[in-house]
Design a protein around this motif. Structure first.
Motif, PDB file in Angstrom:
ATOM      1  N   LYS A  21     -37.784 -20.187  -1.822  1.00 31.19           N
ATOM      2  CA  LYS A  21     -36.579 -20.902  -2.262  1.00 31.19           C
ATOM      3  C   LYS A  21     -35.400 -19.943  -2.365  1.00 31.19           C
ATOM      4  O   LYS A  21     -35.488 -18.889  -3.000  1.00 31.19           O
ATOM      5  CB  LYS A  21     -36.826 -21.568  -3.619  1.00 31.19           C
ATOM      6  CG  LYS A  21     -37.791 -22.749  -3.551  1.00 31.19           C
ATOM      7  CD  LYS A  21     -37.917 -23.410  -4.900  1.00 31.19           C
ATOM      8  CE  LYS A  21     -38.801 -24.653  -4.847  1.00 31.19           C
ATOM      9  NZ  LYS A  21     -38.937 -25.249  -6.212  1.00 31.19           N
ATOM     10  N   ILE A  22     -34.309 -20.335  -1.687  1.00 31.49           N
ATOM     11  CA  ILE A  22     -33.080 -19.534  -1.645  1.00 31.49           C
ATOM     12  C   ILE A  22     -32.041 -20.157  -2.566  1.00 31.49           C
ATOM     13  O   ILE A  22     -31.808 -21.383  -2.502  1.00 31.49           O
ATOM     14  CB  ILE A  22     -32.515 -19.482  -0.219  1.00 31.49           C
ATOM     15  CG1 ILE A  22     -33.505 -18.832   0.751  1.00 31.49           C
ATOM     16  CG2 ILE A  22     -31.166 -18.737  -0.179  1.00 31.49           C
ATOM     17  CD1 ILE A  22     -33.163 -19.079   2.228  1.00 31.49           C
ATOM     18  N   ALA A  23     -31.426 -19.342  -3.406  1.00 33.15           N
ATOM     19  CA  ALA A  23     -30.254 -19.778  -4.180  1.00 33.15           C
ATOM     20  C   ALA A  23     -29.025 -19.128  -3.561  1.00 33.15           C
ATOM     21  O   ALA A  23     -28.988 -17.904  -3.369  1.00 33.15           O
ATOM     22  CB  ALA A  23     -30.369 -19.369  -5.645  1.00 33.15           C
ATOM     23  N   ILE A  24     -28.048 -19.953  -3.208  1.00 33.84           N
ATOM     24  CA  ILE A  24     -26.783 -19.427  -2.686  1.00 33.84           C
ATOM     25  C   ILE A  24     -25.789 -19.381  -3.842  1.00 33.84           C
ATOM     26  O   ILE A  24     -25.605 -20.380  -4.551  1.00 33.84           O
ATOM     27  CB  ILE A  24     -26.224 -20.323  -1.566  1.00 33.84           C
ATOM     28  CG1 ILE A  24     -27.160 -20.337  -0.358  1.00 33.84           C
ATOM     29  CG2 ILE A  24     -24.824 -19.846  -1.152  1.00 33.84           C
ATOM     30  CD1 ILE A  24     -26.742 -21.311   0.735  1.00 33.84           C
ATOM     31  N   PHE A  25     -25.161 -18.231  -4.039  1.00 36.79           N
ATOM     32  CA  PHE A  25     -24.079 -18.066  -5.021  1.00 36.79           C
ATOM     33  C   PHE A  25     -22.768 -18.047  -4.237  1.00 36.79           C
ATOM     34  O   PHE A  25     -22.601 -17.233  -3.317  1.00 36.79           O
ATOM     35  CB  PHE A  25     -24.205 -16.758  -5.785  1.00 36.79           C
ATOM     36  CG  PHE A  25     -25.279 -16.713  -6.844  1.00 36.79           C
ATOM     37  CD1 PHE A  25     -26.502 -17.333  -6.673  1.00 36.79           C
ATOM     38  CD2 PHE A  25     -25.043 -16.035  -8.032  1.00 36.79           C
ATOM     39  CE1 PHE A  25     -27.488 -17.268  -7.657  1.00 36.79           C
ATOM     40  CE2 PHE A  25     -26.014 -15.964  -9.026  1.00 36.79           C
ATOM     41  CZ  PHE A  25     -27.239 -16.580  -8.833  1.00 36.79           C
ATOM     42  N   ALA A  26     -21.843 -18.934  -4.562  1.00 37.79           N
ATOM     43  CA  ALA A  26     -20.569 -19.000  -3.836  1.00 37.79           C
ATOM     44  C   ALA A  26     -19.470 -19.454  -4.784  1.00 37.79           C
ATOM     45  O   ALA A  26     -19.717 -20.182  -5.746  1.00 37.79           O
ATOM     46  CB  ALA A  26     -20.681 -19.938  -2.642  1.00 37.79           C
ATOM     47  N   SER A  27     -18.235 -19.043  -4.485  1.00 37.62           N
ATOM     48  CA  SER A  27     -17.090 -19.419  -5.329  1.00 37.62           C
ATOM     49  C   SER A  27     -16.017 -20.189  -4.567  1.00 37.62           C
ATOM     50  O   SER A  27     -15.024 -20.613  -5.155  1.00 37.62           O
ATOM     51  CB  SER A  27     -16.440 -18.163  -5.930  1.00 37.62           C
ATOM     52  OG  SER A  27     -17.368 -17.390  -6.637  1.00 37.62           O
ATOM     53  N   GLY A  28     -16.181 -20.311  -3.230  1.00 38.81           N
ATOM     54  CA  GLY A  28     -15.065 -20.840  -2.460  1.00 38.81           C
ATOM     55  C   GLY A  28     -15.392 -22.027  -1.588  1.00 38.81           C
ATOM     56  O   GLY A  28     -16.123 -22.917  -1.985  1.00 38.81           O
ATOM     57  N   ALA A  29     -14.863 -21.993  -0.353  1.00 39.39           N
ATOM     58  CA  ALA A  29     -14.984 -23.135   0.573  1.00 39.39           C
ATOM     59  C   ALA A  29     -16.433 -23.422   0.941  1.00 39.39           C
ATOM     60  O   ALA A  29     -16.846 -24.569   1.092  1.00 39.39           O
ATOM     61  CB  ALA A  29     -14.177 -22.870   1.834  1.00 39.39           C
ATOM     62  N   GLY A  30     -17.233 -22.367   1.097  1.00 39.69           N
ATOM     63  CA  GLY A  30     -18.648 -22.565   1.364  1.00 39.69           C
ATOM     64  C   GLY A  30     -19.030 -22.678   2.827  1.00 39.69           C
ATOM     65  O   GLY A  30     -20.094 -23.214   3.147  1.00 39.69           O
ATOM     66  N   SER A  31     -18.219 -22.176   3.741  1.00 40.86           N
ATOM     67  CA  SER A  31     -18.590 -22.267   5.175  1.00 40.86           C
ATOM     68  C   SER A  31     -19.870 -21.484   5.450  1.00 40.86           C
ATOM     69  O   SER A  31     -20.718 -21.927   6.225  1.00 40.86           O
ATOM     70  CB  SER A  31     -17.452 -21.767   6.067  1.00 40.86           C
ATOM     71  OG  SER A  31     -17.289 -20.367   5.978  1.00 40.86           O
TER      72      SER A  31
END
Ligand SMILES: Nc1nc2c(c(=O)[nH]1)N[C@@H](CN(C=O)c1ccc(C(=O)N[C@@H](CCC(=O)O)C(=O)O)cc1)CN2
Ligand SMILES: NCC(=O)N[C@@H]1O[C@H](COP(=O)([O-])[O-])[C@@H](O)[C@H]1O
Length: 190
Positions: free
Chosen positions: A4-14
């Motif tokens: 299981k992968i968790a993606i950490f992002a703060s922006g547009a998310g491309s």
């Protein structure tokens, strides 16, 4: 059991979208969580559209002793930073040793560190009249953009390039390489 992968992002998310697409129906990994510190950021809409759990956080919550446990309880194996703008605390790094990676939109060690994110990076590269830029995928340690490099690739910069046109070239490289690099890392531990 799929990793299981968790993606950490703060922006547009491309980049998040490209990772989600790549690991959709994948044999041994899937994106199961998106962590974001900016309510309303584009990546939160991607989480909704994809039916992926969204965990909103902030600097204080991220630094809490409970945060790593929260991810463990969700069965997270890998953390992938894709335009995440907060510093990952040592508590989380120690809970996921060599299992947190980041993509940086330049050729580290140049153009990294505090303040070097998003358009600020491309503006600095263009201002320095660099002939090439690129991406760096690296393990995350307690400092910004300092962990061991996993992958780097370059793009040429022409005299007519602007920070915006350079950002497009760098995004192209990110979307081409990030997911396969994540896949190779996960494959190594199967
Ligand atoms: N412990 C680590 N945490 C994070 C890393 C890392 O390498 N080690 N990488 C960053 C991503 N990043 C560059 O790749 C980066 C992101 C943000 C900043 C920055 O200066 N942030 C500002 C706050 C910006 C905001 O809140 O809008 C700051 O710290 O003042 C630098 C580099 C993710 N985390
Ligand atoms: N220093 C960190 C940093 O600048 N990360 C950069 O933020 C962008 C996020 O785009 P996205 O939200 O479209 O994936 C990406 O270009 C990524 O390399």
């Amino acid at each position: 059991m799929k990793k299981k992968i968790a993606i950490f992002a703060s922006g547009a998310g491309s980049n998040a979208q490209k990772l989600i697409d790549y690991f959709r129906d994948h044999a041994f990994a899937r994106v199961s969580l998106i962590v974001c510190n900016k309510p309303g950021a584009g990546v939160t809409n991607i989480a909704g559209a994809e039916g992926i759990e969204l965990l909103l956080t902030d600097r204080l919550s991220l630094q809490s002793a409970e945060f790593p446990q929260k991810l463990r309880e969700k069965g997270i194996d890998f953390i992938v930073l894709a335009g995440f703008l907060l510093k990952i605390p040592t508590t989380l790094i120690e809970a996921f040793p060599q299992h947190i990676i980041n993509i940086h939109p330049a050729l580290l060690p140049k153009y990294g560190g505090k303040g070097m994110y998003g358009h600020f990076v491309h503006e600095a590269v263009i201002a320095a009249k660099e002939k090439e830029s690129g991406i760096t995928i690296h393990f995350v340690d307690e400092h910004y953009d300092h962990g061991a490099t996993i992958f780097q690739t370059t793009c040429l910069i022409s005299g007519s390039d602007t920070p915006e046109s350079l950002a497009q070239k760098v995004h192209f490289l990110e979307h081409q390489h990030f997911a396969p690099v994540v896949e190779r890392l996960i494959l190594k531990e199967l």
